[in-house]
Scaffold this motif. Structure first.
Motif, short mmCIF file in Angstrom:
data_model
loop_
_atom_site.label_atom_id
_atom_site.label_comp_id
_atom_site.label_asym_id
_atom_site.label_seq_id
_atom_site.Cartn_x
_atom_site.Cartn_y
_atom_site.Cartn_z
N GLY A 162 0.82 -0.93 0.04
CA GLY A 162 0.06 -0.11 -0.11
C GLY A 162 0.75 1.23 0.09
O GLY A 162 1.93 1.24 0.27
N PHE A 163 0.09 2.36 -0.17
CA PHE A 163 0.73 3.65 -0.25
C PHE A 163 -0.33 4.77 -0.08
O PHE A 163 -1.52 4.51 -0.10
CB PHE A 163 1.39 3.74 -1.54
CG PHE A 163 0.54 3.82 -2.97
CD1 PHE A 163 0.06 4.65 -3.44
CD2 PHE A 163 0.10 2.54 -3.46
CE1 PHE A 163 -0.85 4.99 -4.34
CE2 PHE A 163 -0.65 2.19 -4.28
CZ PHE A 163 -1.22 3.62 -5.01
N VAL A 164 0.21 6.07 0.09
CA VAL A 164 -0.60 7.28 0.01
C VAL A 164 -0.25 7.98 -1.10
O VAL A 164 1.07 8.23 -1.38
CB VAL A 164 -0.59 8.16 1.23
CG1 VAL A 164 -1.26 9.39 1.01
CG2 VAL A 164 -0.99 7.33 2.58
N LEU A 165 -1.10 8.39 -2.14
CA LEU A 165 -0.82 9.46 -3.08
C LEU A 165 -1.40 10.84 -2.90
O LEU A 165 -2.49 10.72 -2.54
CB LEU A 165 -1.44 8.95 -4.48
CG LEU A 165 -0.79 9.68 -5.74
CD1 LEU A 165 0.54 9.72 -6.05
CD2 LEU A 165 -1.70 9.27 -6.78
N LEU A 166 -0.69 11.77 -2.64
CA LEU A 166 -1.34 12.98 -2.12
C LEU A 166 -0.74 14.19 -2.87
O LEU A 166 0.70 14.12 -3.29
CB LEU A 166 -1.19 13.20 -0.65
CG LEU A 166 0.04 13.65 0.11
CD1 LEU A 166 -0.42 13.96 1.47
CD2 LEU A 166 1.22 12.82 -0.01
N PRO A 167 -1.05 15.38 -2.72
CA PRO A 167 -0.34 16.54 -3.11
C PRO A 167 0.84 17.07 -2.39
O PRO A 167 0.77 16.72 -1.17
CB PRO A 167 -1.44 17.76 -3.08
CG PRO A 167 -2.84 17.02 -3.02
CD PRO A 167 -2.28 15.50 -2.35
N ASP A 168 2.05 16.98 -3.12
CA ASP A 168 3.16 17.45 -2.63
C ASP A 168 3.27 18.90 -2.23
O ASP A 168 2.27 19.56 -2.55
CB ASP A 168 4.29 17.20 -3.60
CG ASP A 168 5.70 17.46 -3.09
OD1 ASP A 168 6.13 16.35 -2.98
OD2 ASP A 168 6.27 18.45 -2.60
N MET A 169 3.79 19.09 -1.21
CA MET A 169 3.85 20.57 -0.54
C MET A 169 4.29 21.47 -1.32
O MET A 169 4.25 22.71 -1.24
CB MET A 169 4.33 20.68 0.83
CG MET A 169 5.91 20.70 0.97
SD MET A 169 6.27 21.02 2.49
CE MET A 169 8.06 21.20 2.43
N LYS A 210 -0.77 1.81 -10.67
CA LYS A 210 -1.60 2.71 -9.93
C LYS A 210 -1.41 3.86 -9.94
O LYS A 210 -2.45 4.80 -9.98
CB LYS A 210 -1.56 1.93 -8.41
CG LYS A 210 -2.19 0.64 -8.23
CD LYS A 210 -2.60 0.08 -6.95
CE LYS A 210 -3.37 -1.13 -6.87
NZ LYS A 210 -3.10 -1.69 -5.73
N ILE A 211 -0.16 4.55 -9.70
CA ILE A 211 0.27 6.08 -9.74
C ILE A 211 -0.62 6.66 -10.93
O ILE A 211 -1.17 7.74 -11.03
CB ILE A 211 1.63 6.19 -9.62
CG1 ILE A 211 2.17 5.96 -8.03
CG2 ILE A 211 1.78 7.76 -9.84
CD1 ILE A 211 3.51 5.94 -7.90
N ILE A 212 -0.16 5.92 -12.20
CA ILE A 212 -0.65 6.61 -13.46
C ILE A 212 -2.01 6.57 -13.60
O ILE A 212 -2.51 7.44 -13.84
CB ILE A 212 -0.09 5.78 -14.51
CG1 ILE A 212 1.42 6.08 -14.50
CG2 ILE A 212 -0.37 6.12 -15.99
CD1 ILE A 212 2.62 5.17 -15.57
N ALA A 213 -2.60 5.27 -13.13
CA ALA A 213 -4.11 4.90 -13.36
C ALA A 213 -4.95 6.30 -12.55
O ALA A 213 -5.91 6.81 -12.96
CB ALA A 213 -4.61 3.74 -13.04
N ILE A 214 -4.28 6.20 -11.15
CA ILE A 214 -5.18 7.34 -10.31
C ILE A 214 -4.79 8.75 -10.69
O ILE A 214 -5.85 9.58 -10.73
CB ILE A 214 -4.72 6.84 -8.75
CG1 ILE A 214 -4.98 5.70 -8.45
CG2 ILE A 214 -5.38 8.05 -7.90
CD1 ILE A 214 -4.38 4.94 -7.35
N THR A 215 -3.79 8.86 -10.98
CA THR A 215 -3.53 10.41 -11.38
C THR A 215 -4.13 10.88 -12.63
O THR A 215 -4.69 11.69 -12.62
CB THR A 215 -1.99 10.59 -11.74
OG1 THR A 215 -1.11 10.12 -10.17
CG2 THR A 215 -1.45 12.22 -11.82
N CYS A 216 -4.18 9.84 -13.62
CA CYS A 216 -4.95 10.33 -14.98
C CYS A 216 -6.20 10.32 -14.79
O CYS A 216 -7.10 11.06 -15.61
CB CYS A 216 -4.35 9.40 -15.96
SG CYS A 216 -2.51 9.72 -16.14
N ALA A 217 -6.86 9.66 -13.79
CA ALA A 217 -8.32 9.71 -13.44
C ALA A 217 -8.85 10.84 -12.64
O ALA A 217 -10.02 11.11 -12.80
CB ALA A 217 -8.71 8.08 -12.84
#
Ligand code: M7G
Length: 302
Positions: A162-169, A210-217
């Motif tokens: 697992g991981f968290v994908l979030l806006p960078d500061m 997952k990073i690509i799929a989630i970011t582009c969605a």
């Protein structure tokens, strides 16, 4: 209770400029808030233009001709960086700031390093261990204490994959051209790419997918418009991946050769040589203020 941004800024007493970068249009100032060190980081946004309704007069004020010649005109002006109701800049504050924060942001000479596996074992690994704890408290706050959770783009809670994908500061969350997300993995056993081997390939491939799929969605951006990379040396030794709009060039050293390594290249290298990141020399640059540069043996062996 946490203090508000406005209150911190109104108490900020200027001490000195740590860095003023004309290309990145950033200014880093050291000051005091209630006798504690504080860093204020100012960044001018790049032009945020809505093509549909853009009027040049909305952003250009007080224009004065400098000169003209044939079809060429040049002038000075007061330029607003953005249209009304969109931010024209970004302000980050670090308070209280530690000596390490101040050193990180200060203007400094940089040095090219060729880190052998032996140098890693003797100097870098112990250094990394000493940098854990308080320095990555913000990471554990995100992963385990719900901090910033309202902004999470995605949270996969599996402890291993697992991981968290979030806006960078670094991102203002408005301007898509400077889209910047951070993917922080849940597992705590990878400090840097030196800890990766072929057993991590499927883990990394899954992250990438997952990073690509989630970011582009989530955002209006395509897979081939993303720069997905890791840093060596990173500032924080808990494995994380930078996900940035390719258009975003104003990142200076953050995307420079000698610091940024594409996630795809990491995966390819591990496929070619299972112990790739254990057996080879790694080349990178660090500033003189970096903790590693203060280790005499490390400097001398370089
Ligand atoms: P890095 O490669 O370790 O170092 O990346 P760098 O800061 O020199 O690039 C860490 C990433 O995490 C950077 O892109 C930071 O902007 C980002 N980051 C750092 N902190 C302290 C925070 C935070 O508290 N919240 C969020 N969302 N991002 C952070």
């Amino acid at each position: 209770m946490e203090r508000s941004l406005e209150e911190l800024l109104s108490n900020f007493q200027f001490q000195k400029v740590l860095k003023n970068d004309p290309k990145e249009k950033t200014l880093v100032i050291l000051g005091l808030i209630d006798d504690n060190d504080a860093i204020v980081f100012l960044e001018k946004s790049h032009f945020n233009v809505d093509q549909g309704s853009f009027k040049v007069g909305d952003i250009i004020k007080e224009i004065r001709l400098i000169n003209n010649n044939d079809v060429y005109f040049w002038s000075s002006a007061l330029i607003k960086h953005s249209l009304p109701d969109t931010p024209s800049g970004k302000v980050n504050i670090i308070y209280p700031a530690t000596e390490a924060h101040i050193k990180k942001y200060e203007e400094q000479r940089v040095h090219y390093i060729t880190e052998t596996p032996e140098m890693y074992a003797t100097y870098v690994k112990p250094y990394i261990e000493s940098m854990k704890g308080d320095r990555i408290k913000w990471v554990y706050n995100i992963l385990f204490h719900g901090k910033e959770s309202e902004t999470f783009v995605y949270h996969d809670k599996d402890p291993d994959s697992g991981f968290v994908l979030l806006p960078d500061m670094k991102w203002d969350k408005v301007n898509m051209d400077s889209l910047y997300l951070c993917c922080i993995v849940n597992r705590c056993d990878i400090s840097s790419i030196r800890d990766l081997n072929s057993s991590h390939i499927s883990f990394l491939e899954n992250l990438k997918r997952k990073i690509i799929a989630i970011t582009c969605a989530t955002y209006p951006i395509k897979p081939d418009e993303l720069r997905i990379f890791v840093h060596y040396q990173p500032s924080y030794y808990h494995f994380h991946i930078h996900v940035v709009n390719l258009m975003h060039q104003g990142l200076g050293n953050g995307i420079a050769a000698g610091r940024a390594i594409l996630l795809d290249d990491v995966i390819e290298n591990l496929k070619l040589v299972p112990e790739y990141y254990q057996v080879r020399n790694l080349n990178y640059f660090i500033g003189e203020n970096h903790g590693l540069w203060s280790i005499e043996g490390f400097r001398e062996e370089n």
